[in-house]
Design a protein around this motif. Structure first.
Motif, PDB file in Angstrom:
ATOM      1  N   ARG A 131       2.608   6.186  -7.309  1.00  0.00           N
ATOM      2  CA  ARG A 131       1.592   7.002  -7.983  1.00  0.00           C
ATOM      3  C   ARG A 131       1.914   8.488  -7.837  1.00  0.00           C
ATOM      4  O   ARG A 131       1.749   9.261  -8.783  1.00  0.00           O
ATOM      5  N   HIS A 175      -9.818  -4.398 -15.399  1.00  0.00           N
ATOM      6  CA  HIS A 175      -9.429  -3.967 -14.051  1.00  0.00           C
ATOM      7  C   HIS A 175      -8.066  -3.285 -14.057  1.00  0.00           C
ATOM      8  O   HIS A 175      -7.833  -2.342 -13.294  1.00  0.00           O
ATOM      9  N   VAL A 176      -7.150  -3.787 -14.895  1.00  0.00           N
ATOM     10  CA  VAL A 176      -5.776  -3.285 -14.986  1.00  0.00           C
ATOM     11  C   VAL A 176      -5.523  -2.926 -16.443  1.00  0.00           C
ATOM     12  O   VAL A 176      -5.844  -3.731 -17.332  1.00  0.00           O
ATOM     13  N   ASP A 219      -0.553  -0.613 -13.145  1.00  0.00           N
ATOM     14  CA  ASP A 219      -0.513  -0.365 -14.582  1.00  0.00           C
ATOM     15  C   ASP A 219      -0.417  -1.665 -15.374  1.00  0.00           C
ATOM     16  O   ASP A 219      -0.830  -1.716 -16.533  1.00  0.00           O
ATOM     17  N   LEU A 238      -8.061  -8.076  -5.849  1.00  0.00           N
ATOM     18  CA  LEU A 238      -8.321  -7.015  -6.810  1.00  0.00           C
ATOM     19  C   LEU A 238      -8.389  -5.650  -6.132  1.00  0.00           C
ATOM     20  O   LEU A 238      -7.988  -4.640  -6.704  1.00  0.00           O
ATOM     21  N   GLY A 239      -8.881  -5.617  -4.894  1.00  0.00           N
ATOM     22  CA  GLY A 239      -8.892  -4.359  -4.157  1.00  0.00           C
ATOM     23  C   GLY A 239      -7.502  -3.898  -3.781  1.00  0.00           C
ATOM     24  O   GLY A 239      -7.183  -2.706  -3.871  1.00  0.00           O
ATOM     25  N   VAL A 252      -4.713  -4.435  -5.365  1.00  0.00           N
ATOM     26  CA  VAL A 252      -3.873  -4.049  -6.495  1.00  0.00           C
ATOM     27  C   VAL A 252      -4.488  -2.908  -7.305  1.00  0.00           C
ATOM     28  O   VAL A 252      -4.016  -2.613  -8.414  1.00  0.00           O
ATOM     29  N   ASP A 253      -5.494  -2.262  -6.781  1.00  0.00           N
ATOM     30  CA  ASP A 253      -6.082  -1.125  -7.479  1.00  0.00           C
ATOM     31  C   ASP A 253      -5.017  -0.056  -7.723  1.00  0.00           C
ATOM     32  O   ASP A 253      -4.287   0.328  -6.809  1.00  0.00           O
ATOM     33  N   GLY A 254      -4.912   0.402  -8.947  1.00  0.00           N
ATOM     34  CA  GLY A 254      -3.904   1.398  -9.291  1.00  0.00           C
ATOM     35  C   GLY A 254      -2.717   0.837 -10.035  1.00  0.00           C
ATOM     36  O   GLY A 254      -1.831   1.589 -10.462  1.00  0.00           O
ATOM     37  N   THR A 258       0.830  -1.209   0.000  1.00  0.00           N
ATOM     38  CA  THR A 258       0.000   0.000   0.000  1.00  0.00           C
ATOM     39  C   THR A 258       0.863   1.256   0.000  1.00  0.00           C
ATOM     40  O   THR A 258       0.625   2.200  -0.763  1.00  0.00           O
ATOM     41  N   ASP A 301     -11.688 -11.042  -4.543  1.00  0.00           N
ATOM     42  CA  ASP A 301     -12.112  -9.653  -4.355  1.00  0.00           C
ATOM     43  C   ASP A 301     -11.085  -8.867  -3.551  1.00  0.00           C
ATOM     44  O   ASP A 301     -10.801  -7.697  -3.863  1.00  0.00           O
ATOM     45  N   ARG A 302     -10.528  -9.512  -2.544  1.00  0.00           N
ATOM     46  CA  ARG A 302      -9.528  -8.832  -1.736  1.00  0.00           C
ATOM     47  C   ARG A 302      -8.285  -8.527  -2.550  1.00  0.00           C
ATOM     48  O   ARG A 302      -7.707  -7.435  -2.457  1.00  0.00           O
TER      49      ARG A 302
END
Length: 320
Positions: free
Chosen positions: A178, A238-239, A210, A203-204, A206-208, A171, A200-201
């Motif tokens: 970013r 998603h990515v 590239d 994908l949450g 790794v949000d952001g 995180t 789901d966890r």
């Protein structure tokens, strides 16, 4: 913390994508001691199974860094955590591959160890017994935003998502990248660990990103789709860029919800498939840093994967 000398990152002799002024690649991930046992046929419970056994340096993050350096990225850096038991050995081995390691020495845990059981009678497929040890004890205190100085791309090993301390580090690293406009990639690492973590966890977390570099099984798991092409396409919603490794079937490049290219594999005679995906990722990232388009970078990844399966262990040859 220990570091190698500044000059430890020259390009590999067989590099396909020499980097000139493209910036550094920073890899954050696991540094592991691999015990590779090559046997033929099923294991014999309760008695002996003949095997050829070697102890070699490994770890998905460390392997990616070594292959990136071998494939021509002139400045590859690695942040990882090891135990005092093997810190010096791992540092020497990484430097021999042209990587500049920043290894945090854990005061309590031993270096992570993986036992790789390789059945030489079954296409060199392997089974892992994993003791992550110090590798998943990386935490935000081991991070400094100065690690991104001069960095063109950050790559995260997916194994970091499988413990609380290293998840927190992910995180922090994503936020810092970013803020600096540094693109970030991640390899999901393990279908088994992903199942326990939850789709789901994942994908949450790794949000952001590239770039995502899953295996075929990981892409199927993350999407619930049995078809590899459909899975890669769905993940690319998603990515922005998904490069799905397909083993003997090469790789799929997907963007904006569609597969844009299928890159064929390079023929090889498999001795040990350990680290083949790491080799692909390292060469792919080296090519990207050098300015290649993803489809061309995937071709370099397939070339490296073919070289990797013909060697024992997950690393390229050292520089001598």
């Amino acid at each position: 913390m220990t570091t190698t000398p500044e000059g430890a990152g020259s390009g590999g002799a067989r590099a396909a994508a020499e980097t000139s002024g493209g910036g550094a690649l920073l890899v954050v991930g696991d540094v592991i001691t691999d015990v590779v046992a090559r046997h033929r046929g099923p294991l014999a419970p309760g008695t002996d199974t003949a095997a050829v056994i070697r102890t070699v340096p490994g770890g998905a993050g460390a392997n990616v860094a070594c292959w990136a350096a071998h494939w021509g990225c002139s400045d590859v850096r690695l942040l990882g955590r090891v135990g005092a038991d093997a810190a010096d050995w791992h540092e020497r081995e990484l430097a021999a591959c042209g990587v500049r390691p920043r290894l945090v020495v854990d005061p309590q845990a031993a270096t992570g160890t993986v036992i790789c059981l390789v059945d030489t009678g079954d296409a060199a497929e392997r089974t892992f017994l994993t003791d992550s040890g110090a590798s998943l004890r990386l935490d935000p205190g081991d991070w400094s935003d100065t690690l991104l100085d001069g960095v063109a791309r950050l790559h995260l090993s997916g194994y970091l998502l499988f413990s609380d301390p290293s998840r927190a580090l992910v995180t922090v690293a994503l936020r810092a990248a970013r803020a600096r406009g540094v693109p970030v990639s991640l390899d999901p690492a393990s279908a088994g660990f992903l199942t326990r973590l939850g789709v789901d966890r994942f994908l949450g977390l790794v949000d952001g990103l590239d770039l995502l570099l899953p295996s075929r099984d990981e892409a199927r798991l993350l999407t619930g789709l049995p078809d590899a092409w459909d899975a890669a396409a769905k993940l690319s919603r998603h990515v922005p860029l998904v490069v799905a490794k397909q083993g003997r079937d090469g790789a799929l490049v997907a963007r904006s919800g569609a597969v844009s290219a299928h890159v064929p594999a390079v023929p090889a005679t498999a001795t040990d498939t350990t680290g083949a995906g790491d080799a692909f990722t390292g060469a792919f990232l080296a090519a990207l840093v050098a300015g290649a388009e993803p489809e061309d970078a995937a071709r370099e990844g397939c070339r490296a994967g073919a070289q990797a399966v013909e060697r024992v262990g997950g690393r390229p040859p050292g520089r001598g």
